[in-house]
Design a protein around this motif. Structure first.
Motif, PDB file in Angstrom:
ATOM      1  N   PRO A  22      42.428 -80.296   9.464  1.00 16.47           N
ATOM      2  CA  PRO A  22      43.501 -81.213   9.888  1.00 16.47           C
ATOM      3  C   PRO A  22      44.486 -80.556  10.855  1.00 16.47           C
ATOM      4  CG  PRO A  22      43.823 -80.524   7.618  1.00 16.47           C
ATOM      5  CD  PRO A  22      42.485 -80.013   8.031  1.00 16.47           C
ATOM      6  N   ALA A  23      44.753 -81.256  11.939  1.00 12.22           N
ATOM      7  CA  ALA A  23      45.653 -80.738  12.978  1.00 12.22           C
ATOM      8  C   ALA A  23      47.100 -80.646  12.502  1.00 12.22           C
ATOM      9  CB  ALA A  23      45.552 -81.610  14.226  1.00 12.22           C
ATOM     10  N   PHE A  24      47.506 -81.459  11.532  1.00  9.55           N
ATOM     11  CA  PHE A  24      48.909 -81.411  11.086  1.00  9.55           C
ATOM     12  C   PHE A  24      49.291 -80.032  10.553  1.00  9.55           C
ATOM     13  CE2 PHE A  24      47.077 -82.780   6.967  1.00  9.55           C
ATOM     14  CZ  PHE A  24      47.788 -81.994   6.064  1.00  9.55           C
ATOM     15  N   LEU A  25      48.300 -79.249  10.114  1.00  8.45           N
ATOM     16  CA  LEU A  25      48.598 -77.899   9.612  1.00  8.45           C
ATOM     17  C   LEU A  25      49.107 -76.960  10.704  1.00  8.45           C
ATOM     18  CD1 LEU A  25      45.684 -77.155   7.118  1.00  8.45           C
ATOM     19  CD2 LEU A  25      48.065 -77.714   6.596  1.00  8.45           C
ATOM     20  N   GLU A  26      48.932 -77.336  11.961  1.00  8.09           N
ATOM     21  CA  GLU A  26      49.404 -76.508  13.070  1.00  8.09           C
ATOM     22  C   GLU A  26      50.896 -76.686  13.332  1.00  8.09           C
ATOM     23  OE1 GLU A  26      47.363 -74.181  14.415  1.00  8.09           O
ATOM     24  OE2 GLU A  26      45.998 -74.938  12.866  1.00  8.09           O
ATOM     25  N   ALA A  27      51.504 -77.712  12.761  1.00 14.89           N
ATOM     26  CA  ALA A  27      52.944 -77.929  12.926  1.00 14.89           C
ATOM     27  C   ALA A  27      53.699 -76.774  12.266  1.00 14.89           C
ATOM     28  CB  ALA A  27      53.360 -79.266  12.313  1.00 14.89           C
ATOM     29  N   THR A  51      49.263 -80.343  -2.622  1.00 13.57           N
ATOM     30  CA  THR A  51      49.662 -81.696  -2.258  1.00 13.57           C
ATOM     31  C   THR A  51      50.983 -81.658  -1.499  1.00 13.57           C
ATOM     32  OG1 THR A  51      50.825 -82.040  -4.346  1.00 13.57           O
ATOM     33  CG2 THR A  51      48.525 -82.768  -4.253  1.00 13.57           C
ATOM     34  N   GLY A  52      51.220 -82.711  -0.751  1.00 10.38           N
ATOM     35  CA  GLY A  52      52.472 -82.820  -0.021  1.00 10.38           C
ATOM     36  C   GLY A  52      52.505 -84.107   0.772  1.00 10.38           C
ATOM     37  N   GLU A  53      53.479 -84.183   1.641  1.00 11.43           N
ATOM     38  CA  GLU A  53      53.625 -85.365   2.488  1.00 11.43           C
ATOM     39  C   GLU A  53      54.270 -84.975   3.798  1.00 11.43           C
ATOM     40  OE1 GLU A  53      57.697 -87.571   1.382  1.00 11.43           O
ATOM     41  OE2 GLU A  53      56.218 -87.637  -0.232  1.00 11.43           O
ATOM     42  N   PHE A  54      54.097 -85.832   4.779  1.00 11.02           N
ATOM     43  CA  PHE A  54      54.730 -85.647   6.079  1.00 11.02           C
ATOM     44  C   PHE A  54      54.877 -87.004   6.742  1.00 11.02           C
ATOM     45  CE2 PHE A  54      50.174 -85.216   6.776  1.00 11.02           C
ATOM     46  CZ  PHE A  54      49.942 -85.996   7.904  1.00 11.02           C
ATOM     47  N   GLN A  55      55.686 -87.031   7.781  1.00  9.26           N
ATOM     48  CA  GLN A  55      55.892 -88.260   8.536  1.00  9.26           C
ATOM     49  C   GLN A  55      55.285 -88.095   9.921  1.00  9.26           C
ATOM     50  OE1 GLN A  55      59.631 -90.208   8.209  1.00  9.26           O
ATOM     51  NE2 GLN A  55      58.992 -90.626   6.138  1.00  9.26           N
ATOM     52  N   ALA A  56      54.666 -89.150  10.394  1.00  7.70           N
ATOM     53  CA  ALA A  56      54.064 -89.132  11.725  1.00  7.70           C
ATOM     54  C   ALA A  56      54.026 -90.568  12.238  1.00  7.70           C
ATOM     55  CB  ALA A  56      52.666 -88.526  11.664  1.00  7.70           C
ATOM     56  N   PRO A  57      53.954 -90.774  13.505  1.00 10.10           N
ATOM     57  CA  PRO A  57      53.927 -89.762  14.553  1.00 10.10           C
ATOM     58  C   PRO A  57      55.323 -89.192  14.819  1.00 10.10           C
ATOM     59  CG  PRO A  57      53.829 -91.939  15.535  1.00 10.10           C
ATOM     60  CD  PRO A  57      53.825 -92.126  14.036  1.00 10.10           C
ATOM     61  N   CYS A  58      55.320 -87.918  15.221  1.00  6.77           N
ATOM     62  CA  CYS A  58      56.541 -87.238  15.622  1.00  6.77           C
ATOM     63  C   CYS A  58      56.149 -86.174  16.636  1.00  6.77           C
ATOM     64  CB  CYS A  58      57.273 -86.643  14.422  1.00  6.77           C
ATOM     65  SG  CYS A  58      56.350 -85.358  13.560  1.00  6.77           S
ATOM     66  N   GLU A  59      57.116 -85.438  17.136  1.00 10.72           N
ATOM     67  CA  GLU A  59      56.838 -84.445  18.166  1.00 10.72           C
ATOM     68  C   GLU A  59      55.835 -83.391  17.683  1.00 10.72           C
ATOM     69  OE1 GLU A  59      59.258 -81.158  20.788  1.00 10.72           O
ATOM     70  OE2 GLU A  59      60.308 -82.995  20.208  1.00 10.72           O
ATOM     71  N   GLU A  60      56.021 -82.901  16.447  1.00  6.06           N
ATOM     72  CA  GLU A  60      55.144 -81.860  15.921  1.00  6.06           C
ATOM     73  C   GLU A  60      53.786 -82.396  15.473  1.00  6.06           C
ATOM     74  OE1 GLU A  60      58.237 -82.373  14.458  1.00  6.06           O
ATOM     75  OE2 GLU A  60      59.307 -80.837  15.577  1.00  6.06           O
ATOM     76  N   ILE A  61      53.752 -83.654  15.047  1.00  3.63           N
ATOM     77  CA  ILE A  61      52.515 -84.273  14.545  1.00  3.63           C
ATOM     78  C   ILE A  61      52.338 -85.631  15.240  1.00  3.63           C
ATOM     79  CG2 ILE A  61      51.219 -84.988  12.501  1.00  3.63           C
ATOM     80  CD1 ILE A  61      53.182 -83.236  10.843  1.00  3.63           C
ATOM     81  N   PRO A  62      51.790 -85.630  16.445  1.00  6.50           N
ATOM     82  CA  PRO A  62      51.639 -86.896  17.162  1.00  6.50           C
ATOM     83  C   PRO A  62      50.589 -87.823  16.548  1.00  6.50           C
ATOM     84  CG  PRO A  62      50.782 -85.075  18.477  1.00  6.50           C
ATOM     85  CD  PRO A  62      51.423 -84.484  17.259  1.00  6.50           C
TER      86      PRO A  62
END
Length: 109
Positions: free
Chosen positions: A46-51, A88-99
């Protein structure tokens, strides 16, 4: 922005040691019966891990990683209880770090 919830583990654990294909097929069948839209995805590397905010989590998880991402927090909680050895966790997208929340760094062969 949308909130995404995830379980994260090594590719080997999720795809080889656990019967995840069976679990996701059953969940998909259930959603079709209930006429619900699919709200979960299995993402290899998953690309979100690069944020930047995921640097510590990425360091804890053996690579390559796999995430199951969902907009349904109850499904992710259920998976956590079923799989045990996951992050486990959560994040919000789209945003600058996670488009793109569902983006993968895996190459297609």
């Amino acid at each position: 922005m949308q909130t995404y919830h995830y379980v994260l583990a090594s590719q080997r654990f999720i795809l080889e040691e656990e019967p995840i294909e069976e679990v996701l097929k059953e969940r998909t069948r259930h959603y079709h019966e209930q006429e619900k839209q699919i709200d979960f995805w299995l993402i290899e590397q998953p690309a979100f891990l690069e944020a930047p905010q995921f640097a510590e989590i990425k360091a804890k998880c053996p690579q390559p990683a796999v995430a199951i991402i969902s907009t349904n927090p109850q499904f992710i909680t259920w998976l956590k209880l079923r799989l045990e050895y996951v992050i486990t966790g959560e994040f919000q997208a789209p945003c600058e770090e996670i488009p793109d929340a569902l983006a993968s760094l895996a190459t297609v062969s």
